[in-house]
Design an enzyme around this catalytic site. Structure first.
Site, PDB file in Angstrom:
ATOM      1  N   ARG A 207       0.846  -1.179   0.031  1.00 37.61           N
ATOM      2  CA  ARG A 207      -0.131  -0.220  -0.097  1.00 37.61           C
ATOM      3  C   ARG A 207       0.905   1.359  -0.140  1.00 37.61           C
ATOM      4  NH1 ARG A 207       2.179   1.910   3.620  1.00 37.61           N
ATOM      5  NH2 ARG A 207       0.762   3.612   3.608  1.00 37.61           N
ATOM      6  N   GLY A 208       0.440   2.484  -0.125  1.00 34.59           N
ATOM      7  CA  GLY A 208       0.951   3.540  -0.295  1.00 34.59           C
ATOM      8  C   GLY A 208       1.071   3.885  -1.926  1.00 34.59           C
ATOM      9  N   ALA A 209       0.893   5.120  -2.185  1.00 32.51           N
ATOM     10  CA  ALA A 209       0.528   5.450  -3.736  1.00 32.51           C
ATOM     11  C   ALA A 209       1.935   4.966  -4.598  1.00 32.51           C
ATOM     12  CB  ALA A 209       0.361   6.759  -4.037  1.00 32.51           C
TER      13      ALA A 209
ATOM     14  N   ARG B 164      -7.891  -0.430  -6.762  1.00 29.03           N
ATOM     15  CA  ARG B 164      -8.043   0.655  -5.876  1.00 29.03           C
ATOM     16  C   ARG B 164      -8.195   1.947  -6.628  1.00 29.03           C
ATOM     17  NH1 ARG B 164      -4.225   1.167  -0.794  1.00 29.03           N
ATOM     18  NH2 ARG B 164      -6.098   2.323   0.227  1.00 29.03           N
TER      19      ARG B 164
ATOM     20  N   GLN C 176      -2.081   2.640   9.787  1.00 31.21           N
ATOM     21  CA  GLN C 176      -0.800   2.648   9.129  1.00 31.21           C
ATOM     22  C   GLN C 176       0.190   3.624  10.208  1.00 31.21           C
ATOM     23  OE1 GLN C 176      -3.969   3.350   7.767  1.00 31.21           O
ATOM     24  NE2 GLN C 176      -3.843   2.571   5.559  1.00 31.21           N
TER      25      GLN C 176
ATOM     26  N   ASP D  25      -1.992  10.594  -2.298  1.00 30.33           N
ATOM     27  CA  ASP D  25      -2.588   9.709  -3.360  1.00 30.33           C
ATOM     28  C   ASP D  25      -2.786  10.280  -4.490  1.00 30.33           C
ATOM     29  OD1 ASP D  25      -2.887   8.531  -0.658  1.00 30.33           O
ATOM     30  OD2 ASP D  25      -3.049   6.799  -1.784  1.00 30.33           O
TER      31      ASP D  25
ATOM     32  N   ASN E 143      -5.264  12.238   0.526  1.00 25.28           N
ATOM     33  CA  ASN E 143      -4.663  11.613   1.172  1.00 25.28           C
ATOM     34  C   ASN E 143      -5.354  10.955   2.146  1.00 25.28           C
ATOM     35  OD1 ASN E 143      -1.580  10.861   1.778  1.00 25.28           O
ATOM     36  ND2 ASN E 143      -1.805  11.804   3.504  1.00 25.28           N
ATOM     37  N   LYS E 144      -4.643  10.027   3.185  1.00 21.16           N
ATOM     38  CA  LYS E 144      -5.189   9.127   4.107  1.00 21.16           C
ATOM     39  C   LYS E 144      -6.161  10.006   4.987  1.00 21.16           C
ATOM     40  CE  LYS E 144      -4.930   5.619   4.356  1.00 21.16           C
ATOM     41  NZ  LYS E 144      -6.009   4.848   3.674  1.00 21.16           N
TER      42      LYS E 144
END
Ligand code: MRU
Length: 348
Positions: free
Chosen positions: A52-54, A95, A202, A243, A253-254
């Site tokens: 995960r993570g762009a 995603r 996260q 993201d 973003n998150k």
């Protein structure tokens, strides 16, 4: 403890001809590598946040597509390209918000379509080379973000971050953590504050682990504590990842990032988005057009609890990301330099 910086987040196993990732759902308790060769397993690994993570998603999907292309048994170029396109469409559906996923896969497809005279076998090899180039470039980009970001910071600064925009979200250094790691190597003595980042933690599971195992002074916060420490003057800068950045600078973003940005504005703390230019989407005019991934309610009600932590049947809202208005963002730290708005990148 080993530093997590000694491990590769995303890689390619030549012998097994497989995508290899650290299974991030097991961190910080177990460091387990998994090898993936089937399309469904790669899709699931992205959807389930094993990777995960762009930027890491982009690299994993690119290596994944090269692995899948390598298994297509045909010498007919048209059939081969149709099958690669089908696999690409499947992976891209895992995603929706992080633009790096489609950005990396589109780059892979350009390799396919640009090689009119090459054989199927040659294109397979070129796809693998391209995926590994995307990975190498990610490391270089993160390092440059680190160097530019460090110019904004002073020794001893308190830095707050949200989610994990660390090495585990990229191939090395991270984006928001890159200035921190470079500063740490140079004796800056930063004090890091990490939001736990509900509901998938996260920050608590990944960022605190990364920074702690690298020997950095790190304090874990619950998500509702940023105002408390900013009020006390303990934070000199907020650094977060992203993201998808829309053309006007609105940034997905998150979930929870926009709350931190609003709090930072209230306490006059600069709020920087660390943004590889691959995460800037000039095709999306504003944050309103960014598709926000909605995830399972169980991530809020069941995960991490021995028993469900709320009454069964209650409505649960679980968007994975929110959009921070460009008005709240002090600047974007990119590999090309620090800019106030993405538009400045088009001029340079
Ligand atoms: O749902 P996740 O864990 O993939 O969300 C990750 C983030 O929001 C990160 O901050 C973002 O991808 C930047 S990573 C350099």
């Amino acid at each position: 403890m080993d530093s997590i910086l000694d491990y590769e987040t995303v890689g390619y196993d030549k012998e097994k001809r497989a995508l290899v990732i650290i299974d991030q759902t097991k961190l910080p308790n177990e460091i387990e590598f998994i090898s993936l060769r089937a399309a469904e397993d790669i899709w699931d690994a992205i959807y389930e946040l094993k990777v995960r993570g762009a930027p890491a998603i982009g690299v994993a999907a690119a290596i994944g597509l090269a692995v899948l292309a390598g298994q297509i048994e045909t010498n007919d170029k048209v059939v081969f390209l149709e099958e690669v396109e089908r696999q690409k469409d499947y992976l891209v559906s895992s995603r929706p918000t992080a633009v790096n996923l489609s950005w990396a896969l589109d780059r892979m497809m350009q390799v396919c379509h640009g090689q009119k005279k090459s054989s199927v076998e040659e294109v397979k090899e070129m796809l693998l080379m391209e995926a590994l180039a995307i990975k190498r470039e990610d490391i270089e980009v993160c390092r440059k973000i680190g160097e530019f970001g460090l110019t904004l910071l002073k020794p001893g600064d308190g830095i707050l971050t949200h989610c994990n925009a660390g090495q585990l979200a990229t191939c090395k250094y991270g984006t928001a953590t890159a200035p921190v790691y470079l500063g740490h190597e140079r004796g800056y003595g930063f004090r890091l504050f990490v939001d736990e980042t509900r509901p998938l933690l996260q920050g608590a599971r990944l960022t605190a682990f990364e920074l702690y195992s690298a020997g950095i002074d790190v304090t874990l916060l619950c998500d509702n504590m940023s105002a408390s420490i900013m009020q006390k003057g303990l934070v000199q800068a907020v650094l977060v990842g992203c993201d998808r950045v829309a053309a006007n600078g609105d940034t997905a973003n998150k979930i929870g990032t926009s709350v931190v940005a609003a709090v930072a504005k209230q306490y006059h703390v600069p709020f920087y988005v660390c943004a590889p230019t691959s995460t800037i989407d000039f095709g999306t005019p504003t944050g309103e057009e960014i598709v926000i991934e909605q995830r399972k309610p169980e991530e809020v009600s069941h995960m991490w609890y021995q028993k469900p932590m709320t009454v069964e049947g209650v409505k649960i809202y679980n968007p994975a990301f929110d959009v921070t208005s460009h008005h709240l963002i002090t600047g974007f730290i990119t590999e090309k330099g620090i800019v106030k708005t993405p538009a400045e990148l088009c001029l340079s």
